[in-house]
Write a protein that holds these residues in place. Structure first.
Motif, mmCIF file in Angstrom:
data_model
loop_
_atom_site.group_PDB
_atom_site.id
_atom_site.type_symbol
_atom_site.label_atom_id
_atom_site.label_comp_id
_atom_site.label_asym_id
_atom_site.label_seq_id
_atom_site.Cartn_x
_atom_site.Cartn_y
_atom_site.Cartn_z
ATOM 1 N N GLU A 107 0.838 -1.209 0.000
ATOM 2 C CA GLU A 107 0.000 0.000 0.000
ATOM 3 C C GLU A 107 0.868 1.253 0.000
ATOM 4 N N LEU A 108 1.935 1.261 0.821
ATOM 5 C CA LEU A 108 2.848 2.405 0.844
ATOM 6 C C LEU A 108 3.497 2.611 -0.522
ATOM 7 N N CYS A 109 3.924 1.502 -1.158
ATOM 8 C CA CYS A 109 4.564 1.601 -2.477
ATOM 9 C C CYS A 109 3.622 2.210 -3.510
ATOM 10 N N LYS A 110 2.400 1.728 -3.541
ATOM 11 C CA LYS A 110 1.442 2.205 -4.537
ATOM 12 C C LYS A 110 1.102 3.671 -4.318
ATOM 13 N N ASN A 111 1.026 4.082 -3.072
ATOM 14 C CA ASN A 111 0.753 5.492 -2.782
ATOM 15 C C ASN A 111 1.967 6.367 -3.094
ATOM 16 N N ARG A 112 3.154 5.827 -2.876
ATOM 17 C CA ARG A 112 4.379 6.587 -3.122
ATOM 18 C C ARG A 112 4.639 6.767 -4.615
ATOM 19 N N TYR A 113 4.342 5.719 -5.395
ATOM 20 C CA TYR A 113 4.617 5.749 -6.840
ATOM 21 C C TYR A 113 3.305 5.506 -7.611
#
Length: 229
Positions: A107-113
């Motif tokens: 979830e953090l990855c998708k929000n970050r990129y």
């Protein structure tokens, strides 16, 4: 405040972290604690205590010095964390699958990129999708083995190697230790004989090997090794 707020980068407490990991080892659930690390960040990837927030310079240097000139080249990032290394591989032209067992990490990855070409996926190294078998030109492993107990470390090396296509490369980055030292440390760094099992057990060919100390104070010894199938 939840029970794992001590894992936030601003409040990190090493002893509590080690006790938590050990408790999961004792329950024979050595991968089920990872999500707590990312949950403690409360949606802010900069708060993940172990995140460098930049791709590994050793990975980037290897990619620059060893261009893979083929169409549809594929890479896999194991335990992708907050996504820096996966994004770097994508920028070098790879079709990238980056996975983590932690839904919060993905979830953090998708929000970050939000505009990335990387496929960020929740998956288990020990039970990954069957279509990934022997399908990647480059596999990147950073610090996954060292946070697993002994029997799972061997299983992890086998599973990682099985992701490699013919002539594929696995790049392994980890903390290191001298033989028979730091046996009870969490995370437990890899000894030379242990990382050499990519050669002696998995039958890969060593392409390069670097032992170095990072720039932390005090400095921490590391290995960065590249093996070819």
């Amino acid at each position: 405040m939840n029970d794992f707020d001590f894992l936030n980068k601003d409040t990190f407490e090493a002893d509590k972290y080690k006790d938590m990991v050990k408790s999961y080892y004792e329950k024979d659930k050595p991968t089920q604690w990872f999500d707590h690390i990312y949950e403690s960040a409360k949606g802010d990837y900069t708060k993940v205590f172990w995140a460098d927030l930049e791709p590994s310079p050793y990975l980037v240097s290897w990619l620059k010095e060893n261009p893979i000139n083929k169409a549809n080249k594929r890479a896999c990032v194991i335990g992708c964390g907050v996504g820096d290394d996966a994004q770097a591989l994508s920028e070098f032209g790879f079709e990238v699958i980056a996975f983590d067992i932690s839904p919060k990490a993905i979830e953090l990855c998708k929000n970050r990129y939000p505009d990335t070409k990387v496929q960020f996926i929740v998956a288990d190294l020990f039970d990954y999708p069957k279509e990934w078998f022997e399908s990647f030109d480059v596999v990147y492993e950073c610090n996954t083995i060292q946070v697993l107990p002994d029997e799972y470390r061997k299983k992890a090396r086998t599973s990682m190697t099985s992701l490699l296509s013919k002539d594929g490369y696995i790049l392994v980055s980890c903390r290191s230790r001298d033989e028979h030292e730091k046996e009870d440390e969490i995370p437990k760094p890899l000894s030379k004989s242990e990382i050499d099992e990519f050669i002696t057990v998995q039958n890969l060919k060593e392409q390069s090997f670097l032992a170095y100390d990072d720039e932390q104070v005090p400095s921490v010894p590391h290995f960065f090794a590249v093996y070819k199938k």
